[in-house]
Design a protein around this motif. Structure first.
Motif, PDB file in Angstrom:
ATOM      1  N   ALA A   1       0.789  -1.123   0.174  1.00 21.97           N
ATOM      2  CA  ALA A   1       0.135   0.024  -0.039  1.00 21.97           C
ATOM      3  C   ALA A   1       0.825   1.362   0.113  1.00 21.97           C
ATOM      4  CB  ALA A   1      -0.767  -0.084   1.303  1.00 21.97           C
ATOM      5  N   LEU A   2       1.865   1.249   0.787  1.00 21.52           N
ATOM      6  CA  LEU A   2       2.741   2.566   1.028  1.00 21.52           C
ATOM      7  C   LEU A   2       3.649   2.732  -0.237  1.00 21.52           C
ATOM      8  CD1 LEU A   2       3.639   1.962   4.718  1.00 21.52           C
ATOM      9  CD2 LEU A   2       2.252   3.763   3.694  1.00 21.52           C
ATOM     10  N   ILE A   3       4.231   1.710  -0.920  1.00 18.51           N
ATOM     11  CA  ILE A   3       5.055   1.627  -2.055  1.00 18.51           C
ATOM     12  C   ILE A   3       4.152   2.042  -3.294  1.00 18.51           C
ATOM     13  CG2 ILE A   3       6.720   0.410  -3.302  1.00 18.51           C
ATOM     14  CD1 ILE A   3       7.451  -0.937  -0.624  1.00 18.51           C
ATOM     15  N   PHE A   4       3.075   1.133  -3.619  1.00 19.89           N
ATOM     16  CA  PHE A   4       2.533   1.138  -4.797  1.00 19.89           C
ATOM     17  C   PHE A   4       1.373   2.123  -4.993  1.00 19.89           C
ATOM     18  CE2 PHE A   4       5.069  -2.830  -4.745  1.00 19.89           C
ATOM     19  CZ  PHE A   4       5.876  -2.576  -5.778  1.00 19.89           C
ATOM     20  N   HIS A   5       0.763   2.155  -3.760  1.00 29.00           N
ATOM     21  CA  HIS A   5      -0.592   2.924  -3.827  1.00 29.00           C
ATOM     22  C   HIS A   5      -0.602   4.129  -2.916  1.00 29.00           C
ATOM     23  CE1 HIS A   5      -1.905  -0.470  -5.758  1.00 29.00           C
ATOM     24  NE2 HIS A   5      -1.784  -1.341  -4.739  1.00 29.00           N
ATOM     25  N   HIS A   6       0.342   4.995  -2.956  1.00 30.51           N
ATOM     26  CA  HIS A   6       0.753   6.179  -2.049  1.00 30.51           C
ATOM     27  C   HIS A   6       0.353   7.438  -2.701  1.00 30.51           C
ATOM     28  CE1 HIS A   6       4.292   6.031  -4.505  1.00 30.51           C
ATOM     29  NE2 HIS A   6       4.085   6.934  -4.537  1.00 30.51           N
ATOM     30  N   ALA A   7      -0.218   7.422  -4.125  1.00 30.47           N
ATOM     31  CA  ALA A   7      -0.745   8.613  -4.713  1.00 30.47           C
ATOM     32  C   ALA A   7      -2.132   8.730  -4.239  1.00 30.47           C
ATOM     33  CB  ALA A   7      -0.579   8.541  -6.132  1.00 30.47           C
ATOM     34  N   LEU A   8      -2.537   9.267  -3.232  1.00 34.35           N
ATOM     35  CA  LEU A   8      -3.843   9.068  -2.717  1.00 34.35           C
ATOM     36  C   LEU A   8      -4.761  10.150  -3.430  1.00 34.35           C
ATOM     37  CD1 LEU A   8      -3.080   8.512   1.101  1.00 34.35           C
ATOM     38  CD2 LEU A   8      -3.366   6.663  -0.552  1.00 34.35           C
ATOM     39  N   ALA A   9      -4.279  11.139  -4.197  1.00 32.86           N
ATOM     40  CA  ALA A   9      -5.132  12.141  -4.772  1.00 32.86           C
ATOM     41  C   ALA A   9      -5.759  11.506  -5.967  1.00 32.86           C
ATOM     42  CB  ALA A   9      -4.415  13.250  -5.294  1.00 32.86           C
ATOM     43  N   ASP A  10      -5.180  10.042  -6.304  1.00 28.05           N
ATOM     44  CA  ASP A  10      -5.917   9.320  -7.426  1.00 28.05           C
ATOM     45  C   ASP A  10      -6.981   8.248  -6.765  1.00 28.05           C
ATOM     46  OD1 ASP A  10      -6.379   7.592  -9.389  1.00 28.05           O
ATOM     47  OD2 ASP A  10      -4.660   7.421  -9.970  1.00 28.05           O
ATOM     48  N   GLN A  11      -8.137   8.575  -7.356  1.00 22.95           N
ATOM     49  CA  GLN A  11      -9.424   7.865  -6.512  1.00 22.95           C
ATOM     50  C   GLN A  11      -8.983   6.410  -6.617  1.00 22.95           C
ATOM     51  OE1 GLN A  11     -13.045   8.812  -7.720  1.00 22.95           O
ATOM     52  NE2 GLN A  11     -14.151   7.607  -5.898  1.00 22.95           N
TER      53      GLN A  11
ATOM     54  N   PHE B   1      -8.393   3.964  -3.361  1.00 27.28           N
ATOM     55  CA  PHE B   1      -9.210   2.653  -3.129  1.00 27.28           C
ATOM     56  C   PHE B   1      -8.287   1.608  -2.937  1.00 27.28           C
ATOM     57  CE2 PHE B   1     -10.610  -1.114  -5.095  1.00 27.28           C
ATOM     58  CZ  PHE B   1     -11.575  -1.409  -4.287  1.00 27.28           C
ATOM     59  N   HIS B   2      -7.156   1.181  -3.580  1.00 28.12           N
ATOM     60  CA  HIS B   2      -6.185   0.265  -3.546  1.00 28.12           C
ATOM     61  C   HIS B   2      -5.491   0.269  -2.076  1.00 28.12           C
ATOM     62  CE1 HIS B   2      -6.851  -2.082  -7.295  1.00 28.12           C
ATOM     63  NE2 HIS B   2      -7.045  -0.949  -7.689  1.00 28.12           N
ATOM     64  N   PHE B   3      -5.351   1.625  -1.894  1.00 29.15           N
ATOM     65  CA  PHE B   3      -4.617   1.771  -0.515  1.00 29.15           C
ATOM     66  C   PHE B   3      -5.574   1.286   0.586  1.00 29.15           C
ATOM     67  CE2 PHE B   3      -3.254   4.580   2.988  1.00 29.15           C
ATOM     68  CZ  PHE B   3      -2.013   4.365   3.123  1.00 29.15           C
ATOM     69  N   LEU B   4      -6.666   1.833   0.722  1.00 27.89           N
ATOM     70  CA  LEU B   4      -7.511   1.514   1.601  1.00 27.89           C
ATOM     71  C   LEU B   4      -7.480  -0.156   1.856  1.00 27.89           C
ATOM     72  CD1 LEU B   4      -9.903   4.591   1.490  1.00 27.89           C
ATOM     73  CD2 LEU B   4      -8.256   3.930   3.305  1.00 27.89           C
ATOM     74  N   LYS B   5      -8.075  -0.704   0.603  1.00 32.68           N
ATOM     75  CA  LYS B   5      -8.245  -2.038   0.330  1.00 32.68           C
ATOM     76  C   LYS B   5      -7.126  -2.903   0.889  1.00 32.68           C
ATOM     77  CE  LYS B   5      -6.691  -3.743  -3.258  1.00 32.68           C
ATOM     78  NZ  LYS B   5      -5.166  -4.402  -3.474  1.00 32.68           N
ATOM     79  N   ASN B   6      -5.747  -2.344   0.632  1.00 33.79           N
ATOM     80  CA  ASN B   6      -4.806  -3.140   1.591  1.00 33.79           C
ATOM     81  C   ASN B   6      -4.762  -3.089   2.780  1.00 33.79           C
ATOM     82  OD1 ASN B   6      -3.979  -3.792  -1.374  1.00 33.79           O
ATOM     83  ND2 ASN B   6      -1.874  -3.333  -0.751  1.00 33.79           N
ATOM     84  N   LEU B   7      -5.071  -1.695   3.313  1.00 39.72           N
ATOM     85  CA  LEU B   7      -5.355  -1.735   4.843  1.00 39.72           C
ATOM     86  C   LEU B   7      -6.358  -2.307   5.308  1.00 39.72           C
ATOM     87  CD1 LEU B   7      -4.514   2.292   5.396  1.00 39.72           C
ATOM     88  CD2 LEU B   7      -2.831   0.426   5.277  1.00 39.72           C
ATOM     89  N   ALA B   8      -7.429  -2.517   4.858  1.00 39.23           N
ATOM     90  CA  ALA B   8      -8.534  -3.394   5.263  1.00 39.23           C
ATOM     91  C   ALA B   8      -8.095  -4.749   5.272  1.00 39.23           C
ATOM     92  CB  ALA B   8      -9.745  -3.269   4.222  1.00 39.23           C
TER      93      ALA B   8
END
Length: 142
Positions: free
Chosen positions: A91-101, A105-112
């Motif tokens: 999540a931190l490495i590949f999905h850190h561009a949080l301005a991109d919806q 989504f992928h960042f939050l999915k990984n955290l879940a």
């Protein structure tokens, strides 16, 4: 109304169902990496990570072996902890561009997923698991 106390058979099966559902995403992710290695290598390289081939092989092995072991319930707490750490790291490495919806989504999915896996770390594999298999009872010699 469903309560854990009123349906002991369902409650016994729920950890197994949960493990299989969580394992499925890792298994499908590993298979996707195996089927399309070039696209995955390019994505890893685009993040500036060193040794993309080694990273891809390590990711496939962790996802493939981890998903099978999680589904079977073998060394479940350790496997769940490793997969949770992997989910947060990716999540931190590949999905850190949080301005991109989509990335958010992928960042939050990984955290879940990590949260669900930490539940497995805390509470174990459940009844339907290799971790919970009964050891043979030793008989005393007469």
């Amino acid at each position: 109304m469903f309560t854990m106390n009123s349906t002991p058979n369902a409650a016994t099966a729920l950890p197994f169902i949960g493990r299989v559902l969580m394992a499925t995403i890792f298994l499908l992710s590993a298979l996707g990496k195996i089927v399309a290695p070039d696209a995955n290598l390019a994505y890893i390289a685009s993040m500036g990570l060193p040794a993309p081939v080694l990273g891809l092989v390590a990711a496939v092995m962790l996802e493939l072996v981890g998903s099978v072991l999680l589904g079977l319930g073998y060394r479940t707490r350790l496997v769940a902890a490793l997969l949770a750490a992997y989910a947060v790291a990716t999540a931190l490495i590949f999905h850190h561009a949080l301005a991109d919806q989509n990335q958010l989504f992928h960042f939050l999915k990984n955290l879940a997923m990590a949260g669900g896996l930490l539940q497995v770390v805390a509470f174990g594999a459940g009844a339907f698991s290799l971790d919970n298999r009964r050891a043979p009872v030793a008989t005393a010699a007469v």
